[in-house]
Design an enzyme around this catalytic site. Structure first.
Site, PDB file in Angstrom:
ATOM      1  N   ARG A 122     -68.713  12.669  -2.636  1.00  0.00           N
ATOM      2  CA  ARG A 122     -68.260  11.414  -2.010  1.00  0.00           C
ATOM      3  C   ARG A 122     -68.514  10.248  -2.968  1.00  0.00           C
ATOM      4  O   ARG A 122     -69.340   9.388  -2.721  1.00  0.00           O
ATOM      5  CB  ARG A 122     -68.923  11.252  -0.669  1.00  0.00           C
ATOM      6  CG  ARG A 122     -68.231  12.188   0.312  1.00  0.00           C
ATOM      7  CD  ARG A 122     -68.757  12.124   1.689  1.00  0.00           C
ATOM      8  NE  ARG A 122     -67.695  12.449   2.621  1.00  0.00           N
ATOM      9  CZ  ARG A 122     -67.873  12.582   3.916  1.00  0.00           C
ATOM     10  NH1 ARG A 122     -69.041  12.400   4.454  1.00  0.00           N
ATOM     11  NH2 ARG A 122     -66.858  12.892   4.697  1.00  0.00           N
ATOM     12  N   GLN A 127     -62.541   9.651  -3.484  1.00  0.00           N
ATOM     13  CA  GLN A 127     -62.305   9.237  -2.097  1.00  0.00           C
ATOM     14  C   GLN A 127     -60.943   9.702  -1.584  1.00  0.00           C
ATOM     15  O   GLN A 127     -60.809  10.147  -0.455  1.00  0.00           O
ATOM     16  CB  GLN A 127     -62.383   7.717  -1.993  1.00  0.00           C
ATOM     17  CG  GLN A 127     -63.539   7.268  -1.146  1.00  0.00           C
ATOM     18  CD  GLN A 127     -63.744   5.772  -1.182  1.00  0.00           C
ATOM     19  OE1 GLN A 127     -62.907   5.020  -1.678  1.00  0.00           O
ATOM     20  NE2 GLN A 127     -64.850   5.338  -0.648  1.00  0.00           N
ATOM     21  N   ASP A 130     -60.927  13.254  -0.246  1.00  0.00           N
ATOM     22  CA  ASP A 130     -61.961  13.572   0.736  1.00  0.00           C
ATOM     23  C   ASP A 130     -61.337  14.125   2.028  1.00  0.00           C
ATOM     24  O   ASP A 130     -60.984  13.378   2.934  1.00  0.00           O
ATOM     25  CB  ASP A 130     -62.775  12.299   1.005  1.00  0.00           C
ATOM     26  CG  ASP A 130     -63.948  12.519   1.929  1.00  0.00           C
ATOM     27  OD1 ASP A 130     -64.033  13.586   2.553  1.00  0.00           O
ATOM     28  OD2 ASP A 130     -64.784  11.604   2.033  1.00  0.00           O
TER      29      ASP A 130
HETATM   30  P1  NAD Z   1     -71.010  14.370   9.229  1.00  0.00           P
HETATM   31  O1  NAD Z   1     -69.680  14.829   9.717  1.00  0.00           O
HETATM   32  O2  NAD Z   1     -71.830  15.278   8.403  1.00  0.00           O
HETATM   33  O3  NAD Z   1     -71.907  13.945  10.509  1.00  0.00           O
HETATM   34  C1  NAD Z   1     -71.406  13.121  11.524  1.00  0.00           C
HETATM   35  C2  NAD Z   1     -72.477  12.125  11.932  1.00  0.00           C
HETATM   36  O4  NAD Z   1     -73.490  12.776  12.711  1.00  0.00           O
HETATM   37  C3  NAD Z   1     -73.201  11.465  10.774  1.00  0.00           C
HETATM   38  O5  NAD Z   1     -73.065  10.066  10.871  1.00  0.00           O
HETATM   39  C4  NAD Z   1     -74.646  11.923  10.958  1.00  0.00           C
HETATM   40  O6  NAD Z   1     -75.582  10.949  10.509  1.00  0.00           O
HETATM   41  C5  NAD Z   1     -74.716  12.133  12.450  1.00  0.00           C
HETATM   42  N1  NAD Z   1     -75.867  12.914  12.913  1.00  0.00           N
HETATM   43  C6  NAD Z   1     -76.451  14.014  12.370  1.00  0.00           C
HETATM   44  N2  NAD Z   1     -77.484  14.425  13.098  1.00  0.00           N
HETATM   45  C7  NAD Z   1     -77.585  13.581  14.164  1.00  0.00           C
HETATM   46  C8  NAD Z   1     -78.461  13.492  15.294  1.00  0.00           C
HETATM   47  N3  NAD Z   1     -79.480  14.331  15.469  1.00  0.00           N
HETATM   48  N4  NAD Z   1     -78.258  12.490  16.171  1.00  0.00           N
HETATM   49  C9  NAD Z   1     -77.254  11.596  16.000  1.00  0.00           C
HETATM   50  N5  NAD Z   1     -76.385  11.639  14.964  1.00  0.00           N
HETATM   51  C10 NAD Z   1     -76.545  12.621  14.063  1.00  0.00           C
HETATM   52  O7  NAD Z   1     -70.888  13.001   8.434  1.00  0.00           O
HETATM   53  P2  NAD Z   1     -69.584  12.217   7.941  1.00  0.00           P
HETATM   54  O8  NAD Z   1     -68.931  11.594   9.097  1.00  0.00           O
HETATM   55  O9  NAD Z   1     -68.746  13.107   7.113  1.00  0.00           O
HETATM   56  O10 NAD Z   1     -70.180  11.081   6.970  1.00  0.00           O
HETATM   57  C11 NAD Z   1     -71.506  10.638   6.916  1.00  0.00           C
HETATM   58  C12 NAD Z   1     -71.552   9.272   6.250  1.00  0.00           C
HETATM   59  O11 NAD Z   1     -70.976   9.265   4.952  1.00  0.00           O
HETATM   60  C13 NAD Z   1     -70.804   8.189   6.999  1.00  0.00           C
HETATM   61  O12 NAD Z   1     -71.561   7.007   6.975  1.00  0.00           O
HETATM   62  C14 NAD Z   1     -69.590   7.948   6.217  1.00  0.00           C
HETATM   63  O13 NAD Z   1     -69.089   6.637   6.381  1.00  0.00           O
HETATM   64  C15 NAD Z   1     -70.100   8.176   4.812  1.00  0.00           C
HETATM   65  N6  NAD Z   1     -68.972   8.494   3.938  1.00  0.00           N
HETATM   66  C16 NAD Z   1     -68.936   7.992   2.673  1.00  0.00           C
HETATM   67  C17 NAD Z   1     -67.860   8.258   1.842  1.00  0.00           C
HETATM   68  C18 NAD Z   1     -67.767   7.728   0.463  1.00  0.00           C
HETATM   69  O14 NAD Z   1     -66.815   7.969  -0.183  1.00  0.00           O
HETATM   70  N7  NAD Z   1     -68.736   7.027  -0.021  1.00  0.00           N
HETATM   71  C19 NAD Z   1     -66.832   9.040   2.309  1.00  0.00           C
HETATM   72  C20 NAD Z   1     -66.897   9.555   3.584  1.00  0.00           C
HETATM   73  C21 NAD Z   1     -67.982   9.285   4.389  1.00  0.00           C
END
Ligand code: NAD
Length: 380
Positions: A122, A127, A130
């Protein structure tokens, strides 16, 4: 440089790895594209659409795959499919590699270079590739639409001559890509939205969408994000505190949408049967983590369960696939962007740089072996 776009063989998979738009761009890169007949139909794309974009249509997957240097897939190819894959072909797909050692060995033995798109780092450069984000975003939207369809009440507050309909209370658990889109969608429908996550960065994002953040904000919470931006598994102590807070909050909710995941691990259990029982009859839960073991006790993969107290638990599989046309369009763009990095644009030939960080992060198998350090069998 032959590129094949097979039809997905899994009946639960309506998506496809290329669209007419990406076919045109692949051809401009110097490729000849062959699409298996009917590959795009479930995403609303006809063979004629592909043909018009410049692709050849092959009557079957086997014929489409003949001589292919790159294969654009949605799901990891199974043993029966791999028979038709040319050795050495680069196969791009959502490979679902965790806990699938045997299946990965089958892929390795086929001699293909398999890339797991979900392992794409990421970083800014990647991006556009992704797939987790492109698909989770749609799943988050669809979760709210599915919840609204099963919910026996309206989402927005309505003041009418016949009385007032209160706004629905929606609680989103896990405020990552899917969760944030669920919050935004529920807000657009007029619901009162709260959300929780274990990553501190989520707090501000939730607030910026107009929802209220609910979480145990202790020292462990402040440390709960990995360098890659993902959640860490939380301690038993934190989980107990989180469960107590959630139990108190959840019983006042009409709709609960859970999206919590930790890469490579089973989904955390967040909603117990007792919490489900505390909901009012007619309430709806949507468990987007059901494919990875589920966040909600009693959720069943592929089903809508109605509990004894009249609560519905939605456990649809492949939720992005429920918006196949949108999902395919974004997924195909993700694949195209990665293919562009594997091609020498000047010479118009396939020229993967095996040392590139995107290649190293995603390449699972090559020359008959599993090459990804995370999935190589531990010897000794
Ligand atoms: P994911 O699908 O792995 O998880 C979904 C969400 O569940 C996450 O926010 C995680 O913190 C949450 N979670 C895990 N355990 C939990 C618990 N016990 N209770 C409550 N919530 C819980 O994650 P995702 O959606 O793929 O992305 C995670 C982060 O990465 C997000 O903040 C997203 O914005 C960021 N992101 C960054 C980029 C980048 O290019 N920099 C790209 C995509 C996503």
């Amino acid at each position: 440089m032959g590129i094949a776009v097979p039809k997905e063989v899994d009946p639960g998979e309506p998506r496809v790895g290329a669209t007419p738009d990406t076919v045109k761009k692949l051809i401009a890169l110097g490729a000849s594209v062959t699409v298996a007949a009917g590959a795009g139909l479930a995403s609303g794309i006809t063979d004629a659409d592909y043909r018009e974009a410049g692709a050849a249509i092959a009557p079957s997957n086997t014929e489409a795959l003949q001589g292919a240097a790159i294969v654009l897939k949605v799901r990891r190819p199974a043993a029966e499919e791999l028979v038709a894959y040319p050795a050495g072909a680069l196969v791009l797909a959502i490979m679902d590699p965790y806990g699938q050692q045997e299946a990965l060995e089958v892929v390795a033995r086929a001699g293909v270079a398999a890339f797991a798109m979900e392992l794409m780092p990421r970083i800014t450069r990647a991006q556009v590739m992704d797939v987790l984000s492109s698909q989770a975003n749609l799943a988050g939207y669809r979760a709210v639409v599915d919840a609204a369809a099963e919910f026996g009440r309206a989402f927005p507050m309505m003041m009418t001559a016949a009385g007032t309909v209160p706004a629905a209370k929606v609680f989103v658990m896990g405020a990552g890509v899917a969760g944030l889109q669920a919050i935004a969608t529920a807000r657009r429908l007029g619901a009162i939205v709260t959300a929780t996550d274990v990553r501190p960065a989520a707090k501000e994002q939730v607030a910026s969408l107009g929802a209220k953040f609910v979480a145990v904000e202790d020292e462990e919470f402040r440390q709960a994000e990995t360098a890659a931006g993902y959640a860490k598994p939380m301690s038993a102590e934190y989980q107990a505190k989180q469960a107590a807070l959630v139990a108190e909050h959840i019983r006042k909710q009409d709709v609960v949408i859970t999206t919590a995941l930790i890469p490579g691990r089973p989904a955390p259990h967040l909603v117990s049967s007792a919490m489900v029982e505390s909901l009012k009859p007619g309430s709806v839960l949507v468990d987007l983590a059901v494919e990875r073991g589920g966040n909600v006790e009693g959720a069943r993969a592929g089903e809508v369960v109605t509990t004894a107290n009249g609560v519905k638990i939605i456990g649809y599989l492949n939720v992005p696939g429920r918006l196949a046309a949108s999902a395919s369009s974004l997924y195909a763009r993700n694949l195209l962007a990665f293919v562009e990095t594997l091609v020498d644009k000047k010479e118009k030939v396939l020229a993967p740089n095996w040392e590139d960080e995107l290649v190293k992060a995603t390449l699972l198998t090559r020359d008959g072996a599993i090459v990804h350090p995370m999935f190589q069998l531990q010897v000794g």
